[in-house]
Design an enzyme around this catalytic site. Structure first.
Site, mmCIF file in Angstrom:
data_model
loop_
_atom_site.group_PDB
_atom_site.id
_atom_site.type_symbol
_atom_site.label_atom_id
_atom_site.label_comp_id
_atom_site.label_asym_id
_atom_site.label_seq_id
_atom_site.Cartn_x
_atom_site.Cartn_y
_atom_site.Cartn_z
ATOM 1 N N GLU A 39 6.108 1.938 -7.850
ATOM 2 C CA GLU A 39 5.139 1.592 -8.928
ATOM 3 C C GLU A 39 5.819 1.508 -10.294
ATOM 4 O O GLU A 39 5.958 2.441 -11.052
ATOM 5 C CB GLU A 39 4.021 2.583 -8.959
ATOM 6 C CG GLU A 39 2.988 2.464 -10.107
ATOM 7 C CD GLU A 39 2.208 3.562 -10.097
ATOM 8 O OE1 GLU A 39 1.106 3.495 -10.958
ATOM 9 O OE2 GLU A 39 2.331 4.624 -9.563
ATOM 10 N N LYS B 212 2.972 -1.060 -6.057
ATOM 11 C CA LYS B 212 1.952 -0.805 -6.774
ATOM 12 C C LYS B 212 2.123 -1.346 -8.153
ATOM 13 O O LYS B 212 2.932 -1.046 -8.895
ATOM 14 C CB LYS B 212 1.456 0.648 -7.028
ATOM 15 C CG LYS B 212 0.229 1.016 -7.620
ATOM 16 C CD LYS B 212 -0.266 2.298 -7.549
ATOM 17 C CE LYS B 212 -1.386 2.957 -8.008
ATOM 18 N NZ LYS B 212 -1.980 4.166 -7.757
#
Length: 297
Positions: free
Chosen positions: A177, A214
């Protein structure tokens, strides 16, 4: 890797991944938005007990099932606690059909070169062993980009992939992420740099390895389509990043092949003061809206 049924659901399941991984720094704000003020608890143990009650209430809601919720990201203390009389990961998968992931990062270093890389993750191998034993399918870890700085973005992506390879070695699926702050003036330029760096790192992975990503919902719709289509990416999910739920859903629906992994946008409108009927109805409407945006592409 974890069982084939979980792999298949993450690869092709319709719906989104719920982010239930608020950590120490974000827990007070999450509780306040839920209607629990800081004077309701006297120490961290009481605070974490209250956030666990909120998470358990969400997971136990009738609408929280694998039909629309592909997976859920948990905080370490949630993994170590029970929901519904069973370990949390076991309850998610066996009772709700929701694939469990674990947040493994320990927070961020100070801003440098326009980014915040992750702090060292001490004891990561031991944590990954515990996660595997607990029935986790994968992990998630977050860094932050706050400027279109090539050096900083390269540092963030390199670090994410280094940890990702360590996680893969334990038979777990890493969600990388590299969040881009939504308020920065050069967000689009930062996202272009991020795409290039991620692509370079993916191309260096062995052919038999896959990761998940992400990402912040981009300024240019479908910017990340090359990553969606990349053979070494299992799935891409998007964070809400501070957008309210309507804005996040609108942006998400414009990006083909990306599904949601919302936190604040998921819990928006939920309150500790609601009775179960009102709570479940609000959550059901929320899940329906995020599901619709996730499958729109």
């Amino acid at each position: 890797m974890s069982n084939q049924a979980q792999w298949d659901q993450v690869l092709a399941g319709k719906g989104f991944i719920a982010a239930l991984d608020q950590s120490g720094g974000s827990t007070p704000k999450a509780l306040k938005l839920y209607g629990v003020e800081e004077d309701a608890y006297d120490n961290d143990d009481e605070m974490y007990a209250l956030i666990h009650q909120m998470r358990s209430r969400i997971v136990n809601a009738p609408c929280f099932t694998g039909d629309k919720v592909v997976g859920a990201i948990l905080f370490e203390m949630t993994m170590d606690r029970q929901i519904g009389g069973k370990p949390a990961a076991q309850t998610l998968w066996e009772d709700h059909g929701v694939v469990p992931f674990l947040k493994v990062d320990k927070g961020l270093k100070d801003l440098h070169n326009g980014v915040q890389v992750m702090k060292p993750i001490d004891g990561l191998d031991a944590l990954l062993t515990r996660a595997k034993t607990a029935g986790m399918f994968g992990t998630k870890m977050r860094s932050v980009v706050s400027a279109a700085n090539f050096v900083g973005i390269k540092d963030i992506v390199t670090q994410q992939f280094e940890f990702g390879k360590q996680i893969l070695a334990h038979g777990l699926m890493p969600i990388l992420e590299p969040e881009v702050t939504i308020s920065i003036p050069d967000k689009a330029a930062a996202e272009d740099m991020l795409l290039a760096e991620i692509t370079a790192q993916l191309d260096s992975l062995p052919d038999d390895q896959k990761i998940m990503l992400k990402v912040t919902l981009p300024e240019k719709a479908n910017l990340y389509q090359p990553l969606v289509d990349h053979p070494k990416v299992l799935r891409i999910v998007a964070l809400s990043g501070g957008y309210d739920r309507d804005e996040a859903n609108t942006r998400l629906a414009q990006n083909n092949g990306i599904i949601a992994s919302f936190s604040r946008a998921l819990t928006e409108g939920l309150s500790a003061q609601q009775d179960d009927a009102a709570f479940n109805a609000t959550l059901s409407d929320t899940i329906d809206s995020i599901y619709a945006a996730s499958v729109a592409g």
